[in-house]
Design a protein around this motif. Structure first.
Motif, short mmCIF file in Angstrom:
data_model
loop_
_atom_site.label_atom_id
_atom_site.label_comp_id
_atom_site.label_asym_id
_atom_site.label_seq_id
_atom_site.Cartn_x
_atom_site.Cartn_y
_atom_site.Cartn_z
N GLY A 139 0.86 -1.05 -0.17
CA GLY A 139 0.14 0.06 0.22
C GLY A 139 0.87 1.16 0.08
O GLY A 139 1.66 1.27 -0.89
N GLY A 140 0.60 2.08 0.90
CA GLY A 140 1.57 3.39 1.13
C GLY A 140 2.58 3.22 1.92
O GLY A 140 3.38 3.96 2.10
N ASP A 141 2.83 2.10 2.40
CA ASP A 141 3.95 1.67 3.32
C ASP A 141 5.13 1.06 2.66
O ASP A 141 5.04 0.08 2.21
CB ASP A 141 3.60 0.84 4.49
N CYS A 142 6.40 1.91 2.36
CA CYS A 142 7.57 1.21 1.90
C CYS A 142 8.68 1.26 2.80
O CYS A 142 8.82 1.93 3.64
CB CYS A 142 7.91 2.44 0.81
N ARG A 143 9.17 -0.01 2.59
CA ARG A 143 10.18 -0.72 3.77
C ARG A 143 11.58 -0.84 2.84
O ARG A 143 11.51 -1.36 1.80
CB ARG A 143 9.70 -2.04 4.37
N LEU A 144 12.50 -0.74 3.49
CA LEU A 144 14.07 -0.90 3.08
C LEU A 144 14.35 -1.90 3.98
O LEU A 144 14.49 -1.81 5.15
CB LEU A 144 14.86 0.29 3.04
N LEU A 145 14.96 -3.16 3.39
CA LEU A 145 15.44 -4.15 4.25
C LEU A 145 16.52 -4.40 3.95
O LEU A 145 17.15 -4.55 2.84
CB LEU A 145 14.39 -5.44 4.14
N SER A 146 17.37 -4.96 4.84
CA SER A 146 18.62 -5.89 4.79
C SER A 146 18.35 -7.08 5.11
O SER A 146 18.22 -7.38 6.39
CB SER A 146 19.79 -5.23 5.54
N TYR A 147 18.77 -8.22 4.29
CA TYR A 147 18.44 -9.62 4.61
C TYR A 147 19.80 -10.42 4.15
O TYR A 147 20.25 -10.23 3.11
CB TYR A 147 17.28 -10.13 3.75
N ASP A 148 20.25 -11.46 4.97
CA ASP A 148 21.27 -12.32 4.87
C ASP A 148 20.80 -13.60 4.37
O ASP A 148 19.98 -14.26 4.80
CB ASP A 148 21.84 -12.57 6.20
N LEU A 149 21.05 -13.92 3.28
CA LEU A 149 20.60 -15.02 2.32
C LEU A 149 21.04 -16.26 3.00
O LEU A 149 20.52 -17.51 3.03
CB LEU A 149 20.68 -15.09 0.79
N ASP A 150 22.41 -16.29 3.41
CA ASP A 150 23.15 -17.65 4.20
C ASP A 150 22.44 -18.06 5.43
O ASP A 150 22.01 -19.14 5.55
CB ASP A 150 24.38 -17.29 4.21
N THR A 151 21.83 -17.10 6.25
CA THR A 151 21.39 -17.31 7.30
C THR A 151 19.88 -17.21 7.44
O THR A 151 18.98 -17.69 8.38
CB THR A 151 21.75 -16.56 8.63
N GLU A 152 19.36 -16.54 6.22
CA GLU A 152 17.91 -16.30 5.90
C GLU A 152 17.43 -15.50 7.13
O GLU A 152 16.21 -15.81 7.79
CB GLU A 152 17.23 -17.77 5.95
N GLN A 153 18.11 -14.51 7.68
CA GLN A 153 17.75 -13.65 8.76
C GLN A 153 17.40 -12.26 8.16
O GLN A 153 18.39 -11.70 7.55
CB GLN A 153 18.56 -13.97 9.74
N LEU A 154 16.72 -11.61 8.76
CA LEU A 154 16.48 -10.10 8.60
C LEU A 154 17.48 -9.39 9.54
O LEU A 154 17.89 -9.75 10.77
CB LEU A 154 15.11 -9.56 9.05
N LEU A 155 18.32 -8.44 8.97
CA LEU A 155 19.29 -7.81 9.78
C LEU A 155 19.03 -6.33 10.10
O LEU A 155 19.21 -6.01 11.37
CB LEU A 155 20.68 -7.65 8.72
N SER A 156 18.13 -5.61 9.26
CA SER A 156 17.67 -4.35 9.63
C SER A 156 16.53 -4.07 8.98
O SER A 156 16.44 -4.62 7.74
CB SER A 156 18.93 -3.41 9.71
N SER A 157 15.72 -2.97 9.31
CA SER A 157 14.47 -2.69 8.45
C SER A 157 14.25 -1.36 8.94
O SER A 157 14.45 -0.88 10.08
CB SER A 157 13.37 -3.46 8.65
N ARG A 158 13.80 -0.50 8.05
CA ARG A 158 13.22 0.82 7.90
C ARG A 158 12.46 1.34 7.03
O ARG A 158 12.29 0.74 6.02
CB ARG A 158 14.64 1.85 8.22
#
Length: 341
Positions: A139-158
């Motif tokens: 919708g109107g909410d846009c997120r920027l994400l940092s994601y580690d493919l090896d561990t399949e973990q979210l590192l940071s979000s804003r």
């Protein structure tokens, strides 16, 4: 001999002599629209909304690998620097392939605390890592994400505003849309914004791993060049990277080494322009007035512009840039003094 015919020649000042560099065609392939150079190699990935991803050998123009399936149009694509992972976004879902083209992951949502983030629209690797930066738009909410493919973990979000297109460097992330470029560090810390001169003015852009950012704006006779490691001030003078008046930018590419900047455009006196990045000088080439280039011609250049890829009206051509390393550099002829005999 000239002195014998007409006396000693006197120049009013130093003259710059420039020679046109010939960039011969070495191969071609079908129209694509999107290109992704393989770093350190003379290869490029190409794709469009109607054809699958294919890896092209720039020496021969031949397809040497394709990612299977044409399930839907591709919204985002990138390859890790070690070539072991390819990421593709189709219909809001992140697909991860290994070096053999086998799908190894499929990510439709990422959980951030109590939020489920879905509908990814773009993806780029942080250079020399297996971490990707994702843009997601719900919708109107846009997120920027940092994601580690090896561990399949979210590192940071804003949250980021507004939605745009991603560019990544070793230490910088840019979210580009038509009126502004929002800038972040690799860990998603906000560092600033570059505003376009006019609303919806930004037409073309590129950034290399070192954080050299190039932006072309509608009607602005020069692309703007930034070194993000030095801040948000433009690096060029008014005499550098000159395109001409009433220019409309089709595409921009900066090579891996940061030596060359290539621009395709309309409205100026040439549809193709190649510049030395450090000096801002235009390099006269055999492509400058190529009438085969269309209004929306895409362009990409390999490291040190050994190969230059430009989309024409009927096909995409590969041009050899080897002559650029041996081209005649502008000669400064010293002012001659008049002699009276």
């Amino acid at each position: 001999m000239m002195a014998l015919l007409g006396g000693i020649i006197s120049f009013g000042g130093p003259l710059s002599v420039a020679a046109e560099v010939t960039l011969p065609v070495t191969g071609s392939f079908g129209l694509s629209g999107q290109f992704q150079i393989v770093k350190g190699q003379e290869r490029v990935w190409e794709w469009s909304s109607y054809q699958q991803l294919s890896l092209i050998d720039l020496q021969s123009g031949e397809r040497i690998q394709s990612l299977s399936g044409r399930e839907s149009s591709i919204e985002g694509f990138d390859v890790s620097d070690d070539q072991t992972q390819r990421v593709v976004i189709k219909q809001g879902v992140l697909h991860v392939y290994n070096a053999f083209g086998t799908k190894v992951q499929e990510v439709s949502e990422i959980v951030d605390k109590e939020d489920k983030i879905t509908k990814f629209v773009d993806v780029q690797f942080i250079p020399n890592t297996h971490m990707v930066v994702l843009l997601a738009k719900n919708g109107g909410d846009c997120r920027l994400l940092s994601y580690d493919l090896d561990t399949e973990q979210l590192l940071s979000s804003r949250r980021t505003s507004p939605y745009g297109q991603l560019l990544t460097a070793r230490d910088h992330i840019a979210v580009v849309y038509s009126s502004a470029v929002y800038l972040y560090t690799a860990d998603l810390t906000y560092t600033g914004v570059i505003h376009a001169r006019e609303e919806d003015g930004i037409e073309a852009f590129d950034m290399n791993d070192e954080g050299l950012l190039v932006i072309g704006e509608q009607g602005v006779p020069q692309p703007d060049v930034y070194d993000l490691n030095r801040g948000l001030e433009k690096t060029q003078t008014s005499q550098q990277f000159v395109m001409g008046s009433d220019v409309s930018y089709s595409d921009i590419a900066i090579d891996e080494s940061g030596t060359f900047i290539a621009v395709t455009s309309s409205g100026s006196d040439r549809p193709f322009s190649l510049f030395e990045r450090e000096t801002g000088r235009h390099i006269y080439t055999s492509l400058d007035h190529n009438q085969d280039f269309s209004y929306q011609s895409g362009v990409e250049i390999s490291n040190e512009a050994r190969s230059i890829i430009v989309e024409g009206s009927n096909q995409t051509n590969i041009y050899s840039g080897k002559a650029l390393s041996t081209r005649p550099i502008a000669i400064q002829i010293p002012k001659a003094r008049q002699r009276i005999d």
